[in-house]
Design an enzyme around this catalytic site. Structure first.
Site, PDB file in Angstrom:
ATOM      1  N   LYS A 173       0.840  -1.218   0.000  1.00 34.86           N
ATOM      2  CA  LYS A 173       0.000   0.000   0.000  1.00 34.86           C
ATOM      3  C   LYS A 173       0.873   1.267   0.000  1.00 34.86           C
ATOM      4  CE  LYS A 173      -3.250   2.897   0.261  1.00 34.86           C
ATOM      5  NZ  LYS A 173      -3.944   3.302  -0.957  1.00 34.86           N
ATOM      6  N   LYS A 242       0.788  11.995   5.361  1.00 37.80           N
ATOM      7  CA  LYS A 242       1.045  10.844   6.259  1.00 37.80           C
ATOM      8  C   LYS A 242       1.646   9.690   5.461  1.00 37.80           C
ATOM      9  CE  LYS A 242      -2.273   8.110   6.626  1.00 37.80           C
ATOM     10  NZ  LYS A 242      -2.744   6.915   5.911  1.00 37.80           N
TER      11      LYS A 242
HETATM   12  P1  NAD Z   1     -11.116  10.495   6.904  1.00 42.14           P
HETATM   13  O1  NAD Z   1     -10.277  11.558   7.546  1.00 42.14           O
HETATM   14  O2  NAD Z   1     -12.161  10.908   5.943  1.00 42.14           O
HETATM   15  O3  NAD Z   1     -11.823   9.631   8.033  1.00 42.14           O
HETATM   16  C1  NAD Z   1     -11.123   9.174   9.158  1.00 42.14           C
HETATM   17  C2  NAD Z   1     -12.081   8.710  10.245  1.00 42.14           C
HETATM   18  O4  NAD Z   1     -11.338   8.552  11.449  1.00 42.14           O
HETATM   19  C3  NAD Z   1     -13.197   9.700  10.562  1.00 42.14           C
HETATM   20  O5  NAD Z   1     -14.359   8.932  10.748  1.00 42.14           O
HETATM   21  C4  NAD Z   1     -12.777  10.354  11.863  1.00 42.14           C
HETATM   22  O6  NAD Z   1     -13.891  10.684  12.677  1.00 42.14           O
HETATM   23  C5  NAD Z   1     -11.966   9.271  12.509  1.00 42.14           C
HETATM   24  N1  NAD Z   1     -10.928   9.826  13.388  1.00 42.14           N
HETATM   25  C6  NAD Z   1     -10.034  10.786  13.074  1.00 42.14           C
HETATM   26  N2  NAD Z   1      -9.243  11.030  14.135  1.00 42.14           N
HETATM   27  C7  NAD Z   1      -9.660  10.223  15.126  1.00 42.14           C
HETATM   28  C8  NAD Z   1      -9.249  10.007  16.466  1.00 42.14           C
HETATM   29  N3  NAD Z   1      -8.226  10.692  17.005  1.00 42.14           N
HETATM   30  N4  NAD Z   1      -9.903   9.083  17.194  1.00 42.14           N
HETATM   31  C9  NAD Z   1     -10.937   8.385  16.659  1.00 42.14           C
HETATM   32  N5  NAD Z   1     -11.377   8.540  15.398  1.00 42.14           N
HETATM   33  C10 NAD Z   1     -10.740   9.450  14.655  1.00 42.14           C
HETATM   34  O7  NAD Z   1     -10.079   9.462   6.260  1.00 42.14           O
HETATM   35  P2  NAD Z   1     -10.327   8.448   5.032  1.00 42.14           P
HETATM   36  O8  NAD Z   1     -10.044   9.173   3.778  1.00 42.14           O
HETATM   37  O9  NAD Z   1     -11.606   7.739   5.234  1.00 42.14           O
HETATM   38  O10 NAD Z   1      -9.097   7.444   5.288  1.00 42.14           O
HETATM   39  C11 NAD Z   1      -9.128   6.391   6.256  1.00 42.14           C
HETATM   40  C12 NAD Z   1      -7.922   5.492   6.015  1.00 42.14           C
HETATM   41  O11 NAD Z   1      -8.002   4.931   4.699  1.00 42.14           O
HETATM   42  C13 NAD Z   1      -6.573   6.213   6.068  1.00 42.14           C
HETATM   43  O12 NAD Z   1      -5.597   5.372   6.595  1.00 42.14           O
HETATM   44  C14 NAD Z   1      -6.291   6.510   4.603  1.00 42.14           C
HETATM   45  O13 NAD Z   1      -4.905   6.692   4.365  1.00 42.14           O
HETATM   46  C15 NAD Z   1      -6.844   5.264   3.943  1.00 42.14           C
HETATM   47  N6  NAD Z   1      -7.267   5.386   2.526  1.00 42.14           N
HETATM   48  C16 NAD Z   1      -7.967   6.472   2.099  1.00 42.14           C
HETATM   49  C17 NAD Z   1      -8.359   6.560   0.758  1.00 42.14           C
HETATM   50  C18 NAD Z   1      -9.133   7.748   0.213  1.00 42.14           C
HETATM   51  O14 NAD Z   1      -9.184   7.928  -1.024  1.00 42.14           O
HETATM   52  N7  NAD Z   1      -9.752   8.569   1.029  1.00 42.14           N
HETATM   53  C19 NAD Z   1      -8.055   5.527  -0.122  1.00 42.14           C
HETATM   54  C20 NAD Z   1      -7.358   4.409   0.343  1.00 42.14           C
HETATM   55  C21 NAD Z   1      -6.974   4.354   1.690  1.00 42.14           C
END
Ligand code: NAD
Length: 295
Positions: A173, A242
């Site tokens: 990843k 990150k």
């Molecule tokens: P996002 O920021 O939209 O959502 C993150 C979630 O985590 C939210 O629900 C938030 O409330 C929660 N959160 C944040 N800080 C927190 C804390 N301190 N304690 C508890 N909950 C907390 O992020 P995302 O885009 O959904 O990404 C989530 C994961 O998936 C990440 O690791 C990201 O790198 C990975 N990812 C994202 C994508 C994309 O296109 N968005 C694609 C592949 C992988």
């Protein structure tokens, strides 16, 4: 218990993924830091929980889609963490982009608690998550991968096995996101060069995307960057940064020089430093290149 899943993290990715699991017939025990995110889900198919521990009680599976290493470790091993309640032998399907070291640490914590951990990070933006088009990379114990399959098959178009090493899928990843950010930098520089020479950058992107650079990354991100179309935000610049940090740290640890990683790491750091952490990472990169070029 069989059709109940604990689901933690209803962000850009977690929310559409949770919707797909509900559509597949699962009842979700959801936890999100801001509880009102759950209002977008069918209330008859979910139980809204106040802590990760509550979400992990009496389930066979708990899925996490939280931002990064420390936050995930807190949700697992913290005072109200998953390990307080996750039943013996249950499986944590961990789908965030985290470091392989964090995956090792999490596996150890689950082993000690008598339950299991599977690395399952994903490729694909929120639109792909909504359309069940994610590519899911798994690594870990063979029996756990088999157990997770029925859940994962409701989330993506393919589950790809990277062996027994618990952190291997996370390495894949991280390498993939490095390739995406480096490609975005390259496209942004090329399209900006075209624009400064009087060309329509979207025509240039269309030409390359339909001929010699015909692939999903060049087409999807190419269009966003060529059109400077940065809304809605699908993946935040601060999360892209990150991932640049993860790639940079892994290169240092592995004694594998990555000059390009240094470049994109600084590009995303600049965007975060300028207050653009919550913009899409295509803007973090593409906007930065435009800014350097004075357009
Ligand atoms: P996002 O920021 O939209 O959502 C993150 C979630 O985590 C939210 O629900 C938030 O409330 C929660 N959160 C944040 N800080 C927190 C804390 N301190 N304690 C508890 N909950 C907390 O992020 P995302 O885009 O959904 O990404 C989530 C994961 O998936 C990440 O690791 C990201 O790198 C990975 N990812 C994202 C994508 C994309 O296109 N968005 C694609 C592949 C992988």
């Amino acid at each position: 218990m069989e059709n109940k899943i604990g689901f933690i993290g209803l962000g850009n990715m977690g929310l559409p993924m949770a919707k797909n699991l509900i559509e597949a017939g699962y009842h979700l025990q959801v936890y999100n830091r801001t509880a009102d995110k759950a209002s977008a889900l069918d209330q008859s198919k979910i139980t809204v929980c106040k802590t990760p521990a509550e979400a992990a009680a009496n389930v066979d599976f708990v899925v996490t889609m939280l931002p990064e290493d420390d936050i995930l470790i807190e949700a697992v091993a913290g005072a109200d963490g998953i390990l307080k309640t996750l039943p013996k032998n249950a499986l944590h399907i961990s789908m965030s982009t985290i470091s392989p070291d964090a995956a090792e640490a999490l596996k150890k914590l689950h082993d000690e608690a008598g339950n299991h951990y599977l690395a399952s990070p994903v490729f694909g933006r929120p639109e792909a998550a909504a359309a069940k088009k994610l590519w899911i990379c798994v690594s870990g114990d063979a029996a756990l991968k088999e157990r997770a399959k029925p859940v994962l098959e409701n989330l993506g178009q393919g589950v790809v096995d990277f062996g027994e090493g618990v952190g291997s899928a996370n390495v894949v990843k991280i390498t993939g996101n490095f390739m995406i950010m480096a490609s975005m930098e390259m496209m942004a520089e090329a399209f900006t060069l075209a624009e400064k020479n009087g060309l329509d950058r979207t025509n240039v992107a269309d030409f390359f995307g339909s001929t010699i650079f015909n692939s999903p990354i060049f087409n999807n991100y190419g269009k966003l960057i060529a059109n400077k179309q940065y809304e809605p935000v699908g993946f935040k610049t601060k999360l892209g940064f990150k991932d640049a940090r993860l790639a940079f740290a892994l290169s240092q640890k592995s004694n594998a020089p990555m000059p390009l990683a240094t470049l994109v790491h600084n590009r995303l750091l600049t965007a975060v430093a300028k207050g653009k952490g919550d913009t899409d990472w295509a803007e973090g990169v593409g906007g930065g290149v435009d800014d350097d070029a004075g357009i």
